[in-house]
Motif scaffolding. Structure first.
Motif, PDB file in Angstrom:
ATOM      1  N   LEU A  68       2.131  64.017 -80.347  1.00 52.90           N
ATOM      2  CA  LEU A  68       2.332  65.425 -80.016  1.00 52.90           C
ATOM      3  C   LEU A  68       2.941  65.513 -78.626  1.00 52.90           C
ATOM      4  CD1 LEU A  68      -0.286  65.201 -78.266  1.00 52.90           C
ATOM      5  CD2 LEU A  68      -1.426  66.541 -79.991  1.00 52.90           C
ATOM      6  N   CYS A  69       3.232  66.741 -78.182  1.00 57.59           N
ATOM      7  CA  CYS A  69       3.727  66.912 -76.822  1.00 57.59           C
ATOM      8  C   CYS A  69       2.529  66.722 -75.895  1.00 57.59           C
ATOM      9  CB  CYS A  69       4.326  68.302 -76.632  1.00 57.59           C
ATOM     10  SG  CYS A  69       4.770  68.618 -74.900  1.00 57.59           S
ATOM     11  N   PRO A  70       2.654  65.846 -74.882  1.00 54.70           N
ATOM     12  CA  PRO A  70       1.505  65.608 -74.012  1.00 54.70           C
ATOM     13  C   PRO A  70       1.037  66.870 -73.297  1.00 54.70           C
ATOM     14  CG  PRO A  70       3.441  64.368 -73.257  1.00 54.70           C
ATOM     15  CD  PRO A  70       3.806  65.024 -74.560  1.00 54.70           C
ATOM     16  N   GLU A  71       1.907  67.862 -73.167  1.00 57.70           N
ATOM     17  CA  GLU A  71       1.503  69.097 -72.480  1.00 57.70           C
ATOM     18  C   GLU A  71       1.152  70.231 -73.440  1.00 57.70           C
ATOM     19  OE1 GLU A  71       4.272  70.347 -69.510  1.00 57.70           O
ATOM     20  OE2 GLU A  71       3.145  72.193 -69.102  1.00 57.70           O
ATOM     21  N   HIS A  72       1.924  70.361 -74.531  1.00 59.03           N
ATOM     22  CA  HIS A  72       1.754  71.538 -75.387  1.00 59.03           C
ATOM     23  C   HIS A  72       1.074  71.281 -76.721  1.00 59.03           C
ATOM     24  CE1 HIS A  72       5.200  72.537 -72.652  1.00 59.03           C
ATOM     25  NE2 HIS A  72       4.289  73.435 -72.373  1.00 59.03           N
ATOM     26  N   GLY A  73       0.874  70.026 -77.043  1.00 58.15           N
ATOM     27  CA  GLY A  73       0.133  69.724 -78.263  1.00 58.15           C
ATOM     28  C   GLY A  73       0.995  69.672 -79.499  1.00 58.15           C
ATOM     29  N   ASN A  74       0.516  70.327 -80.558  1.00 59.25           N
ATOM     30  CA  ASN A  74       1.111  70.220 -81.884  1.00 59.25           C
ATOM     31  C   ASN A  74       2.346  71.108 -82.013  1.00 59.25           C
ATOM     32  OD1 ASN A  74       1.417  69.552 -84.516  1.00 59.25           O
ATOM     33  ND2 ASN A  74      -0.382  70.643 -85.265  1.00 59.25           N
ATOM     34  N   THR A  75       3.373  70.797 -81.238  1.00 61.19           N
ATOM     35  CA  THR A  75       4.554  71.664 -81.154  1.00 61.19           C
ATOM     36  C   THR A  75       5.846  70.908 -81.446  1.00 61.19           C
ATOM     37  OG1 THR A  75       4.542  71.149 -78.803  1.00 61.19           O
ATOM     38  CG2 THR A  75       3.587  73.254 -79.420  1.00 61.19           C
ATOM     39  N   LEU A  76       5.728  69.706 -82.054  1.00 65.69           N
ATOM     40  CA  LEU A  76       6.931  68.884 -82.214  1.00 65.69           C
ATOM     41  C   LEU A  76       7.720  69.241 -83.468  1.00 65.69           C
ATOM     42  CD1 LEU A  76       5.802  65.294 -81.165  1.00 65.69           C
ATOM     43  CD2 LEU A  76       6.524  67.226 -79.778  1.00 65.69           C
ATOM     44  N   TRP A 126      11.476  66.620 -80.634  1.00 65.06           N
ATOM     45  CA  TRP A 126      11.440  67.407 -79.409  1.00 65.06           C
ATOM     46  C   TRP A 126      10.298  68.402 -79.486  1.00 65.06           C
ATOM     47  CZ3 TRP A 126      15.170  67.358 -83.154  1.00 65.06           C
ATOM     48  CH2 TRP A 126      15.258  68.506 -83.955  1.00 65.06           C
ATOM     49  N   CYS A 127       9.898  68.904 -78.302  1.00 64.08           N
ATOM     50  CA  CYS A 127       8.869  69.936 -78.234  1.00 64.08           C
ATOM     51  C   CYS A 127       9.569  71.279 -78.420  1.00 64.08           C
ATOM     52  CB  CYS A 127       8.156  69.891 -76.892  1.00 64.08           C
ATOM     53  SG  CYS A 127       6.971  71.235 -76.663  1.00 64.08           S
ATOM     54  N   GLN A 128       8.970  72.147 -79.249  1.00 66.96           N
ATOM     55  CA  GLN A 128       9.615  73.435 -79.543  1.00 66.96           C
ATOM     56  C   GLN A 128       9.227  74.529 -78.558  1.00 66.96           C
ATOM     57  OE1 GLN A 128      10.043  74.138 -84.062  1.00 66.96           O
ATOM     58  NE2 GLN A 128       8.083  73.089 -83.827  1.00 66.96           N
ATOM     59  N   ARG A 129       8.286  74.246 -77.645  1.00 63.05           N
ATOM     60  CA  ARG A 129       7.852  75.263 -76.697  1.00 63.05           C
ATOM     61  C   ARG A 129       9.003  75.598 -75.743  1.00 63.05           C
ATOM     62  NH1 ARG A 129       2.673  76.666 -75.074  1.00 63.05           N
ATOM     63  NH2 ARG A 129       2.105  76.034 -77.164  1.00 63.05           N
ATOM     64  N   ILE A 130       9.305  76.883 -75.608  1.00 63.97           N
ATOM     65  CA  ILE A 130      10.387  77.308 -74.726  1.00 63.97           C
ATOM     66  C   ILE A 130      10.106  76.805 -73.314  1.00 63.97           C
ATOM     67  CG2 ILE A 130      11.655  79.315 -73.818  1.00 63.97           C
ATOM     68  CD1 ILE A 130      11.854  79.737 -76.676  1.00 63.97           C
ATOM     69  N   GLY A 131      11.106  76.210 -72.711  1.00 63.43           N
ATOM     70  CA  GLY A 131      10.938  75.735 -71.350  1.00 63.43           C
ATOM     71  C   GLY A 131      10.494  74.287 -71.261  1.00 63.43           C
ATOM     72  N   CYS A 132       9.980  73.742 -72.365  1.00 63.55           N
ATOM     73  CA  CYS A 132       9.594  72.324 -72.368  1.00 63.55           C
ATOM     74  C   CYS A 132      10.819  71.510 -72.771  1.00 63.55           C
ATOM     75  CB  CYS A 132       8.459  72.048 -73.347  1.00 63.55           C
ATOM     76  SG  CYS A 132       7.905  70.320 -73.304  1.00 63.55           S
ATOM     77  N   ARG A 133      11.205  70.606 -71.897  1.00 58.77           N
ATOM     78  CA  ARG A 133      12.428  69.856 -72.164  1.00 58.77           C
ATOM     79  C   ARG A 133      12.152  68.470 -72.730  1.00 58.77           C
ATOM     80  NH1 ARG A 133      16.946  71.764 -69.758  1.00 58.77           N
ATOM     81  NH2 ARG A 133      16.700  73.723 -68.641  1.00 58.77           N
ATOM     82  N   ARG A 134      10.921  68.221 -73.154  1.00 58.80           N
ATOM     83  CA  ARG A 134      10.610  66.882 -73.637  1.00 58.80           C
ATOM     84  C   ARG A 134      11.314  66.600 -74.969  1.00 58.80           C
ATOM     85  NH1 ARG A 134       5.851  68.459 -71.361  1.00 58.80           N
ATOM     86  NH2 ARG A 134       5.056  67.114 -69.698  1.00 58.80           N
ATOM     87  N   ARG A 135      11.997  65.445 -74.998  1.00 59.12           N
ATOM     88  CA  ARG A 135      12.685  64.999 -76.202  1.00 59.12           C
ATOM     89  C   ARG A 135      12.421  63.511 -76.352  1.00 59.12           C
ATOM     90  NH1 ARG A 135      16.498  68.459 -77.811  1.00 59.12           N
ATOM     91  NH2 ARG A 135      17.403  66.880 -79.145  1.00 59.12           N
TER      92      ARG A 135
HETATM   93 ZN   LIG Z   1       6.053  70.521 -74.705  1.00 63.38          ZN
END
Ligand SMILES: [Zn+2]
Ligand SMILES: [Zn+2]
Length: 163
Positions: free
Chosen positions: A84-92, A100-109
């Motif tokens: 998962l995204c280490p910051e936002h969780g189950n948002t991949l 990638w993380c789908q949370r707006i503003g999260c640039r993790r890929r």
């Molecule tokens: Zn994220």
């Protein structure tokens, strides 16, 4: 890493090298045909371009499989079998072997299917479900479990190292 896994990873890497050499040899044969003066002979070489692409695809699949096996073998101490995204969780979200993380503003890929592979994060909580089952989970997976497992008890674990 288990012996089976490390042997398989080595085999796959060796096979990938062979497929690369195969692609190179086919390409050379195609180039030779293209340099001939005889038109039908030149035309007959068109399938070799397709054969080169097929060998390149084989190389890619073998390397990706070896890469995934390596990632699985080097998984984190979190017990979850999916990332998962280490910051936002189950948002991949993911496609074509990327995620990638789908949370707006999260640039993790990530250049691999993170959600389809075991978690790489360090365990931070001991999670006990109502049936008494215990697992070690990272912060993100513990938060996810807190929302999904009714009555789950989360206890922060200490790694024994001071930060
Ligand atoms: Zn994220
Ligand atoms: Zn985790």
């Amino acid at each position: 890493m288990s012996r089976t896994t490390s042997t398989t990873i080595n085999d796959l890497r060796r096979l990938a090298e062979q497929a690369t050499n195969l692609a190179r040899a086919i390409r050379a044969a195609g180039d030779r045909l293209r340099r001939t003066d005889d038109e039908p002979t030149r035309r007959a070489g068109f399938r070799l371009d397709e054969a080169v692409s097929a060998a390149d695809r084989v190389t890619g699949e073998l390397i990706t499989t070896a890469d995934y096996l390596t990632r699985i073998a080097n998984r984190g101490t979190c017990a979850a079998d999916w990332g998962l995204c280490p910051e936002h969780g189950n948002t991949l979200a993911g496609s074509g072997g990327r995620s990638w993380c789908q949370r707006i503003g999260c640039r993790r890929r990530w250049d691999h299917d993170r959600a389809g592979l075991p978690c790489t994060e360090p365990a931070a909580y001991q999670v006990r479900d109502t049936a008494g089952g215990e697992t070690l989970l990272c912060t993100g997976h513990a938060n996810d479990a807190r929302q999904r497992l009714i009555g789950a008890r989360l206890t922060p674990i200490t790694t024994g190292r001071k930060r």
